[in-house]
Design a protein around this motif. Structure first.
Motif, short mmCIF file in Angstrom:
data_model
loop_
_atom_site.label_atom_id
_atom_site.label_comp_id
_atom_site.label_asym_id
_atom_site.label_seq_id
_atom_site.Cartn_x
_atom_site.Cartn_y
_atom_site.Cartn_z
N ASP A 180 23.26 17.36 5.66
CA ASP A 180 23.42 17.61 7.09
C ASP A 180 24.07 16.43 7.82
N GLY A 181 24.79 15.56 7.07
CA GLY A 181 25.57 14.51 7.71
C GLY A 181 24.81 13.26 8.05
N HIS A 182 23.75 12.94 7.31
CA HIS A 182 23.00 11.70 7.53
C HIS A 182 23.14 10.80 6.30
N VAL A 183 22.96 9.52 6.53
CA VAL A 183 22.98 8.55 5.44
C VAL A 183 21.70 7.73 5.51
N LEU A 184 21.08 7.53 4.35
CA LEU A 184 19.86 6.72 4.24
C LEU A 184 20.22 5.40 3.57
N VAL A 185 19.60 4.32 4.00
CA VAL A 185 19.89 3.01 3.42
C VAL A 185 18.58 2.24 3.27
N ALA A 186 18.47 1.57 2.14
CA ALA A 186 17.32 0.69 1.91
C ALA A 186 17.60 -0.65 2.59
N ASP A 187 16.88 -0.91 3.69
CA ASP A 187 17.06 -2.16 4.45
C ASP A 187 16.12 -3.20 3.83
N THR A 236 23.72 -2.23 15.89
CA THR A 236 23.40 -3.43 16.67
C THR A 236 22.08 -3.29 17.42
N GLY A 237 21.64 -2.06 17.67
CA GLY A 237 20.37 -1.87 18.36
C GLY A 237 19.17 -2.04 17.45
N ASP A 238 19.38 -2.00 16.15
CA ASP A 238 18.30 -2.20 15.17
C ASP A 238 18.97 -2.74 13.91
N LYS A 239 19.23 -4.03 13.90
CA LYS A 239 20.09 -4.66 12.89
C LYS A 239 19.59 -4.44 11.48
N LEU A 240 20.55 -4.20 10.58
CA LEU A 240 20.26 -4.19 9.16
C LEU A 240 20.18 -5.62 8.65
N HIS A 241 19.39 -5.82 7.60
CA HIS A 241 19.27 -7.14 7.00
C HIS A 241 19.33 -6.98 5.49
N GLN A 242 20.55 -7.15 4.96
CA GLN A 242 20.86 -6.96 3.55
C GLN A 242 20.63 -5.51 3.11
N PRO A 243 21.47 -4.58 3.56
CA PRO A 243 21.36 -3.19 3.10
C PRO A 243 21.70 -3.09 1.61
N GLY A 246 0.82 -1.20 0.00
CA GLY A 246 0.00 0.00 0.00
C GLY A 246 0.86 1.26 0.00
N PRO A 247 0.20 2.43 -0.08
CA PRO A 247 0.93 3.70 -0.03
C PRO A 247 1.74 3.81 1.27
N GLY A 248 3.00 4.14 1.13
CA GLY A 248 3.88 4.27 2.30
C GLY A 248 4.43 2.95 2.80
N GLN A 249 3.94 1.84 2.23
CA GLN A 249 4.47 0.53 2.60
C GLN A 249 5.50 0.08 1.56
N LEU A 250 6.43 -0.76 2.00
CA LEU A 250 7.53 -1.17 1.13
C LEU A 250 7.65 -2.69 1.13
N PHE A 251 8.12 -3.20 0.00
CA PHE A 251 8.42 -4.62 -0.07
C PHE A 251 9.80 -4.77 -0.71
N ARG A 252 10.76 -5.12 0.10
CA ARG A 252 12.15 -5.29 -0.33
C ARG A 252 12.65 -4.08 -1.14
N PRO A 253 12.65 -2.91 -0.52
CA PRO A 253 13.12 -1.71 -1.25
C PRO A 253 14.58 -1.87 -1.68
N ARG A 254 14.88 -1.35 -2.88
CA ARG A 254 16.22 -1.55 -3.45
C ARG A 254 17.08 -0.30 -3.39
N HIS A 255 16.47 0.87 -3.39
CA HIS A 255 17.30 2.08 -3.41
C HIS A 255 16.54 3.24 -2.80
N VAL A 256 17.28 4.22 -2.33
CA VAL A 256 16.71 5.45 -1.80
C VAL A 256 17.62 6.61 -2.21
#
Length: 677
Positions: free
Chosen positions: A658-665, A643-650, A413-423
């Protein structure tokens, strides 16, 4: 009993301290254990690991026997034992059966019963009677006051001991510094002496050359005169041998005339033979005395109180990849602050490696600030170093770098994701590739809108279409993606589709010549060229705006995600060789980043890459489930382990200004945002 257990018993064997093998001994780390247990902890290297702080400390050659005895504990033991002895009969009166010891006679210092107060401990006879409960309170208060004082004294002794240890380290450092100052000063003297030596030798060589040249000229002149005399002598001998009178007379007259000139020449030559040659001459005693006097005036050793003795270190809470600070205050034994010291801070990570780039700021009044950026999470050590000597060491626990925000959840649905590949971060919005559509979120992760990657060519039955990657040309407001499809469990892409930001198709670019292409990842540079990684044919292709191939790079095994760096350099993940290749804009190799492994700067199937405006390269370490940051030359900077919120295949990665990085988990079906600068 709590006081007795805590203070009067060894916390290793739980035996009560005594004056024999269980004598309380102080370790250099200020913790106390019995002599027997300390000897049992001793290693073959003559050291022992403290059971309380786990610090490895040195023991005297004679073992625990030669450690300092904790006399405060011994004194406390005697006090408590005396109290126990006085109260041991509390259960009942020995004189009057079945009578509880409810009172205390201060005169006799013993517990008594009610009958005793009437029969043998009458107040009329001078006995002072008090209830036992009151006396217990009095004695407890007295001992608590004594205990507080003892602890204050112990803390004072610990502070003194710490200051003495700091001074010893400072003294060793100051010795090295002073020796270096002495060497520098006296090296100048040696240099002056050497310069004088060379100058005198140079003068000697100059004078020697002049005199030698003069002597050579005199030798030539003398040889000529000698040859002339030899010729004349031979001529006279020949005339005498002939014996003709007239020849004898002529020769004699000629020689009489020449004799005067010859004598003058001989006399003149004799005067020139005397040569003065320079010899070294010095008034040894006077000169040496002057030199010694000068050296004595050059420097002297004097005592100074300006030596570090007290060090306070306050590490701030630290997070991997983010800047942190350790504040340090340094004073001498008289609590006078020490400024302008050449101190440094060594930060050691869990692997024992030093953290690079620790900057120092002197803040005045003996205060210093050390700024550093931890590379990884885990327990670190902070060592304050003064002339190669450690003054103090404190631990610091570096926290894992966890997401500051995440958005999206599994669904279609809108705003929902299924195995996102890029951002991609574009202005104030985030563009997310989600199979066959692009969803747009605002900076707070709230869904804004989406559009499907429409107009995809129909495939044969059994082929699923979608897009495997996406890149953004923000200047032209274009979204570029390969038209990917799956056939026989293989992923292919034959065309590149270019959309505007509203999802309208602008251009279709073929990337194969009748053969199946594995061009599933794309990038675009400042010239509008499109770079495609073709994993099927193990190559990288560069297309111009017209769709013509301008360059090809084949030195890659399984090309993946692409990023564009400085001067349109190309970064591409090689998922089989577990590295990132850096190429120039014409696809010529420059250098490689990383290799296979789980350590710092190592990869296991790198799956995403991007650059930031500072020239850093951020890599998604696919199967190690983390992000790693590098300098442009490939130097490892830090690791985002989450480690507090593990990535699973970034997968796809993008940075913000402003010094942030976005990753498609991918397998967590969301986008995560981290602070890394």
């Amino acid at each position: 009993m709590d006081v007795e257990n805590q203070l009067l018993s060894c916390q290793v064997c739980f035996e009560q301290y005594d004056h024999e093998e269980h004598q309380p001994k102080l370790l250099p780390c200020h913790h106390t254990f019995c002599m027997k247990c300390i000897d049992g902890l001793k290693t073959s290297k003559g050291k022992a690991k403290c059971p309380t702080c786990r610090q490895e400390v040195g023991l005297p050659p004679g073992g625990a026997t030669h450690l300092q005895t904790n006399f405060y504990i011994m004194e406390m033991e005697e006090l408590l034992m005396g109290m126990t002895k006085r109260q041991k009969d509390q259960d009942g009166c020995q004189t009057h059966a079945n009578q509880p010891l409810s009172f205390f006679c201060s005169k006799c210092e013993t517990a008594i019963c009610r009958d005793c107060t009437i029969l043998s401990h009458r107040e009329s006879e001078g006995h002072v009677i008090t209830e036992v409960a009151v006396m217990k309170g009095n004695f407890t208060k007295k001992l608590q006051e004594r205990l507080t004082k003892l602890r204050q004294l112990m803390q004072s002794e610990e502070d003194i001991l710490s200051a003495l240890q700091v001074q010893l380290s400072s003294l060793n450092g100051l010795q090295k510094m002073t020796e270096a100052d002495i060497d520098t000063s006296l090296d100048k003297c040696c240099l002056a002496i050497e310069e004088r030596r060379q100058k005198m030798k140079e003068n000697l060589r100059t004078q020697h050359g002049h005199i030698a040249a003069k002597l050579k000229d005199m030798i030539i002149e003398t040889e000529m005169h000698y040859n002339q005399l030899t010729s004349t002598s031979e001529q006279i001998s020949h005339t005498i041998k002939k014996g003709k009178l007239q020849d004898l007379i002529d020769t004699a007259k000629q020689e009489d005339a020449n004799n005067i000139e010859g004598e003058d020449a001989t006399n003149c030559s004799s005067k020139e033979v005397t040569i003065e040659y320079p010899q070294f001459s010095v008034k040894d005693f006077d000169a040496l005395q002057e030199i010694r006097g000068g050296l004595n005036r050059m420097g002297s050793l004097r005592n100074s109180k300006w030596m570090p003795a007290k060090v306070d270190m306050e590490p701030e809470s630290a997070t991997a990849s983010l800047e942190s600070c350790v504040k340090v205050a340094i004073a001498n034994y008289e609590d006078k602050p020490l400024s302008c010291l050449k101190v440094a801070l060594d930060i050691l990570d869990p692997f024992g490696d030093k953290v690079c780039s620790v900057s120092t700021e002197e803040r005045g009044n003996g205060n210093y600030s050390f700024t550093f950026r931890p590379q990884i999470s885990g327990p670190h050590k902070c060592r304050l170093v003064f002339h190669d000597q450690t003054l103090k060491e404190v631990p610091i626990l570096v926290q894992s770098n966890n997401p500051v925000m995440k958005f999206g959840e599994e669904g279609d649905g809108p705003g929902q994701l299924f195995r996102p590949r890029h951002v991609h971060a574009v202005g104030e919005n985030y563009f997310v590739l989600d199979l066959n559509k692009v969803q747009i979120f605002d900076k707070d992760g709230k869904y804004v809108r989406h559009f499907h990657l429409a107009a995809m060519e129909e495939k044969k039955e059994g082929q699923l279409t979608g897009s495997s990657d996406v890149c953004v040309n923000a200047a032209k407001e274009e979204i570029i993606c390969p038209e990917a499809y799956i056939q026989s469990s293989q992923l292919y892409a034959d065309r590149i589709l270019i959309f505007d930001f509203d999802g309208r198709l602008k251009q279709v670019m073929p990337i194969c010549n009748g053969e199946k292409s594995g061009g599933v990842c794309v990038g675009t540079n400042s010239q509008g060229d499109i770079i495609v990684s073709d994993y099927c044919h193990e190559k990288l292709l560069i297309f111009n705006k017209k769709g013509d191939i301008t360059s090809t790079f084949r030195g890659i095994k399984r090309p993946g995600t692409i990023a564009i760096g400085q001067d349109d350099d190309i970064m591409v993940c090689d998922q089989e060789r577990n590295c990132v290749l850096v190429l120039n804009r014409h696809a010529s190799f420059k250098h490689q980043i990383g290799f296979e492994g789980k350590g710092k700067g190592q990869f296991k199937s790198p799956s995403g890459v991007c650059t930031d405006r500072h020239g850093n390269i951020i890599v998604g370490d696919g199967r190690n489930n983390r992000l790693q940051v590098f300098k442009y030359d490939g130097t490892f900077v830090s690791c985002i382990e989450s480690t507090g919120d593990k990535l699973h295949q970034p997968l796809g990665i993008s940075t913000t200004d402003d010094g942030h990085v976005l990753v498609a988990d991918k397998l967590n079906h969301c986008i995560k945002k981290y602070k890394y600068m």
